[in-house]
Design an enzyme around this catalytic site. Structure first.
Site, PDB file in Angstrom:
ATOM      1  N   GLU A  54      50.744  43.455  33.840  1.00 40.60           N
ATOM      2  CA  GLU A  54      49.415  43.072  33.336  1.00 40.60           C
ATOM      3  C   GLU A  54      49.090  44.007  32.200  1.00 40.60           C
ATOM      4  O   GLU A  54      48.946  45.214  32.406  1.00 40.60           O
ATOM      5  CB  GLU A  54      48.355  43.291  34.411  1.00 40.60           C
ATOM      6  CG  GLU A  54      48.192  42.178  35.392  1.00 40.60           C
ATOM      7  CD  GLU A  54      47.071  42.527  36.379  1.00 40.60           C
ATOM      8  OE1 GLU A  54      47.069  41.923  37.438  1.00 40.60           O
ATOM      9  OE2 GLU A  54      46.247  43.411  36.087  1.00 40.60           O
ATOM     10  N   ASP A  65      35.549  48.080  35.423  1.00 42.58           N
ATOM     11  CA  ASP A  65      36.534  49.139  35.609  1.00 42.58           C
ATOM     12  C   ASP A  65      35.921  50.475  35.984  1.00 42.58           C
ATOM     13  O   ASP A  65      34.839  50.834  35.528  1.00 42.58           O
ATOM     14  CB  ASP A  65      37.359  49.301  34.322  1.00 42.58           C
ATOM     15  CG  ASP A  65      38.352  48.162  34.154  1.00 42.58           C
ATOM     16  OD1 ASP A  65      39.204  48.009  35.047  1.00 42.58           O
ATOM     17  OD2 ASP A  65      38.263  47.429  33.155  1.00 42.58           O
TER      18      ASP A  65
END
Lengths: 272, 396
Positions: A54, A65
C-alpha cells in the site's frame, strides 16, 4: 460483487486451502523521506516478503492517521511529494517488483487530479488499485465506476462500528480485498490485540468471498499471526513507517527488508 | 428570481456542496448523530429547554443597536449592530454549544471534544460542559494558544483540558484534525462538538439551525424599529456560523443583500489570506465538499489572518451554495482594515469588537457610504474583543 476478471490482488492474497494463511500487506508513505528513496524501499519491502504494498499518497491533513504516519506525511510533503509526481514514477517502481501495489490516499488529491485522469494514469503505471480513506461508499459511486472501467480494484474500509447494512454496501463496492479496521481510532501501533476483530471478520464474511485483510494497530509478528489465523492477510503500516524513520537512515534498505522479513516469518527477535 | 431557504438533500448536500467524506469508522457515529438530531429537532421538550437556556443562561435576545455615530462617520445607510458580543461567553458561539451539549446529553455521551481557533468556541464548549456536568477536552493550535491566551485561561478555569496542537499550520484546521482523531478513538462516550457550519452532514445544517435565532431576532427587531427590512446584511465568514445564522431568515427576502466578509490577511498570494471564494476552488476537507484553499496537487493550503477565528482554508458548504446561486456575495477585508475598523468602533460607539467581527465592520463602512440615508444595513458583531487586547497592543 462478482468481478468478471481475475484480480491480481485477489490472487496474491488468496491462501492455498492446505496451508495456514500467511499473507502480509505493508504500507509506506511515498516520498518519505524523499521520492528518490521510495522505489528502493518498495523493492526492499517486497524482498522482505510483503504480498502487497500500500503506497500512501502524502496529504496535508491526514485526519485518519496517528502520529507516526502524520510525521511521514509531513516529511513527504516537505520533500515535494504529491500525487502527480508519484504517478509519474510509479510505473518504474511497480515494474521492479513482483507484488501488486495499491495507492492509499485521501480524496482531495485524487479529486483535483481528476477521477478519470487518475484511473487512466494509475492503470498505465501497472498498479492494481486504490483505497481512498475518507471516501465513504455513499460518495464513492462515480469513483468506483471510473476505476472499474479502468480495470482497477477499489478497496474499501470496514469498521467494527459499521452496521450490517453498511457492510453489505462496502462489500458490494469492494474489489481486490476488503480492509477491516481492527478498532475504532486512527492508525498506529497498539500493544494489545483488539477483541473486535473476530466478530467483524465473521460479519463481513457474510457479504463477500473477497480476501479479508485486517489492519490498524498491528506491529509484531505475533499480532500478524493472530490476524492470519482469522483473516486472509494482515496489514502493517505505522510500525514499518517508524522503521523507515528510525532504521533507514543508519541501516539503509537492508534494515527495512530485515524488518519486513521479521514481521512475515516471525523468526528470531526484532532485528536490532 | 425568488430564492428559497436552502436545506440539504438526503445526502447532506446543499446543491452540489456538502456531503459526508469521512473514514468508515466515523460513518456510524455521524449517522447516529443525524438520527438523534432529527428526533430532537422535532421534540418540543428539547426545543423548550434549548430556548430557555438561550434566554435565561446565554442572554437572548441580543439587542439590535442603531449605531448613530458610526452611521454619521460612514455618511450613508443607517447602520445597526446585532450585538452577539453581549451573549454569555462573549460570542454567538454559545448558541450552538448549548444546542449540541443538550443533544450530547440526550445521546448519553459523557465527554465533549471540540476544536477552537480564536478560543470563543472552546470557551463556549467548556462553559456548557460545566453547566451540564460533562467532561471537556479542547484542541487548539499552539499558534492560536499564544495569540488568544486569555481564552486558554478561561477554558482551564471552566474545568476543560486544553491540548495544544503543533502539527501542520498549528491553527484551526489542525485542531479540527486532532479533534476528529479523538472522536474516532473515543466515539463510545464522546460527542464532537464542532464549532462551525463545517464538517460532514449533519453538522452544517445542525449548527446553522442552532444559530438561525440570530436572523429571526434581527428581522423582527428591524421591523419593530424601522418598519421595514434592511437593504444590507454584513457578517464575517470563517467557517460561516455567525453569517449563516444572520442570513438564513432573510434568504427569501429578495431585496435584502447579504455580504459575507472573508479574511483578506496581508496579501493575495496563497497562504497570505483566508479568502476561499477568491483564491480557492471546490474540494474536500474535513468531511465536506466546498470551496477550499489548496495547491494544484490538492494539498490544503496554509492560511493567514490576524483573527484566529477566520484563519481556516475551507468554508461551510451552505455558503458555497449561496455563492454559487448568487444569493449572497462574498468579499474580503485585510488585517489592517479589520484592525482599523475595530479601533473606529471602539472610539465611535464604545464597543470593542472581536477582530473577526471587525472584518464585517470594515466592509459595512465601505458599503454604507454608497447607499442613501434612508436605507438600512445590519452588521453582525459576532463577538467581543477582550480576547484580542494583546493583538491591539502589539499593533498600535
Amino acid at each position: 460483487m462478482t468481478t468478471t476478471f481475475t484480480s491480481a490482488i485477489e490472487a496474491a492474497l488468496r491462501n492455498p486451502a492446505s496451508a495456514r494463511a500467511n499473507k502480509l500487506i505493508v504500507y509506506l508513505t511515498a516520498g518519505d523521506p524523499t521520492l528518490h528513496d521510495t522505489g528502493e524501499l518498495m523493492a526492499a519491502i517486497a524482498r522482505g516478503g510483503a504480498d502487497l504494498i500500500e503506497l500512501g499518497v502524502p496529504f496535508s491533513d491526514p485526519m485518519a492517521d496517528g502520529p507516526v504516519i502524520q510525521r511521514a506525511s509531513e516529511r513527504a510533503v516537505r520533500s515535494g511529494a504529491a500525487l502527480a509526481a508519484i504517478i509519474e514514477r510509479l510505473a518504474d517502481w511497480r515494474r521492479a517488483i513482483g507484488v501488486p501495489v495499491i495507492l492509499f490516499s485521501y480524496y482531495n488529491p485524487i479529486l483535483q487530479y481528476g477521477l478519470e485522469r487518475f484511473s487512466r494514469a494509475l492503470s498505465q503505471t501497472g498498479a492494481e488499485g486504490a483505497l481512498v480513506v475518507d471516501l465513504s461508499p455513499e460518495e464513492a459511486e462515480p469513483y468506483a465506476a471510473t476505476m472499474r472501467a479502468a480495470r482497477l480494484d477499489t478497496v474499501f474500509l470496514a469498521s467494527p462500528t459499521s452496521t450490517d447494512e453498511r457492510l453489505a454496501r462496502i462489500a458490494r463496492l469492494s474489489a481486490g480485498f476488503v480492509y477491516l479496521i481492527s478498532r475504532p481510532g486512527v492508525t498506529g501501533e497498539k500493544a494489545d490485540f483488539s477483541s473486535a476483530v473476530p466478530p467483524l471478520v465473521k460479519r463481513v464474511r457474510q457479504f463477500t468471498d473477497l480476501p479479508l485483510a485486517v489492519g490498524f494497530g498491528l506491529s509484531t509478528p505475533e499480532q500478524v499471526r493472530q490476524v492470519q489465523s482469522l483473516a486472509d492477510a494482515a496489514v502493517v503500516g505505522s510500525a514499518v513507517v517508524r522503521a523507515i524513520e528510525d532504521r533507514y537512515p543508519t541501516e539503509g534498505k537492508a534494515g527495512i527488508e530485515r524488518f519486513v522479513r521479521w514481521l512475515k516469518t516471525g523468526v528470531g527477535s526484532e532485528p536490532q | 428570481m425568488p430564492f428559497a431557504r436552502t436545506n440539504p438533500d438526503e445526502h447532506g448536500r446543499f446543491g452540489e456542496f456538502g456531503g459526508r467524506y469521512v473514514p468508515e469508522t466515523l460513518m456510524h457515529p455521524v449517522e447516529e448523530l443525524e438520527k438523534a438530531y432529527e428526533t430532537a429537532r422535532q421534540d418540543p421538550a428539547f426545543q423548550t429547554e434549548f430556548k430557555d437556556l438561550l434566554r435565561n443562561y446565554a442572554g437572548r435576545p441580543t439587542p439590535l443597536f442603531h449605531a448613530r455615530r458610526l452611521t454619521e462617520y460612514a455618511g450613508g445607510a443607517q447602520i445597526f449592530l446585532k450585538r452577539e458580543d453581549l451573549l454569555h461567553t462573549g460570542a454567538h458561539k454559545i448558541n450552538n454549544c448549548l444546542g449540541q451539549a443538550l443533544l450530547a446529553r440526550r445521546m448519553n455521551k459523557t465527554r465533549l471534544v471540540a476544536e477552537t481557533g480564536a478560543g470563543q468556541h472552546g470557551v463556549g464548549t467548556a462553559t456548557v460542559a460545566a453547566l451540564l456536568g460533562l467532561e471537556c477536552v479542547v484542541y487548539m493550535g499552539s499558534e492560536d494558544m499564544a495569540r488568544q491566551a486569555p481564552n486558554v485561561f478561561r477554558m482551564r478555569l471552566l474545568g476543560a483540558e486544553v491540548i495544544p496542537v503543533s502539527s501542520g499550520s498549528k491553527t484551526l484546521k489542525d485542531a479540527i484534525n486532532e479533534a476528529m482523531r479523538d472522536w474516532v478513538t473515543n466515539v463510545e462516550n464522546t460527542h464532537y462538538l464542532l464549532g462551525s457550519v463545517l464538517g460532514p452532514h449533519p453538522y452544517p445544517v445542525m449548527v446553522r439551525d442552532f444559530h438561525r435565532v440570530i436572523g429571526e431576532e434581527a428581522r423582527r427587531q428591524i421591523l419593530d424599529a424601522a418598519g421595514r427590512l434592511p437593504h444590507l446584511l454584513v457578517a464575517c465568514v470563517g467557517g460561516g456560523s455567525n453569517s449563516i445564522g444572520l442570513f438564513y431568515e432573510f434568504i427569501p427576502d429578495a431585496g435584502v443583500e447579504m455580504i459575507g466578509v472573508e479574511a483578506g490577511g496581508r496579501g493575495r498570494e496563497l497562504g497570505e489570506h483566508a479568502a476561499r471564494f477568491d483564491g480557492g476552488k471546490p474540494g474536500v476537507l474535513h468531511g465536506s465538499y466546498t470551496y477550499v484553499l489548496q495547491t494544484a496537487d490538492g494539498l490544503i493550503s496554509n492560511t493567514h489572518s490576524v483573527s484566529a477565528g477566520l484563519d481556516y482554508p475551507a468554508v461551510g458548504p451552505e455558503h458555497a451554495a449561496l455563492f454559487r446561486s448568487g444569493r449572497a456575495e462574498y468579499t474580503r477585508a485585510s488585517d489592517a482594515e479589520a484592525l482599523e475598523a475595530a479601533r473606529l468602533l471602539a472610539r465611535l460607539e464604545g464597543i470593542i469588537p472581536a477582530l473577526e467581527s471587525a472584518h464585517a465592520v470594515a466592509e459595512v463602512l465601505k458599503r454604507a457610504r454608497r447607499l442613501p440615508a434612508d436605507s438600512i444595513a445590519i452588521v453582525n458583531i459576532s463577538g467581543r474583543g477582550d480576547k484580542d487586547l494583546g493583538i491591539f497592543q502589539g499593533t498600535s
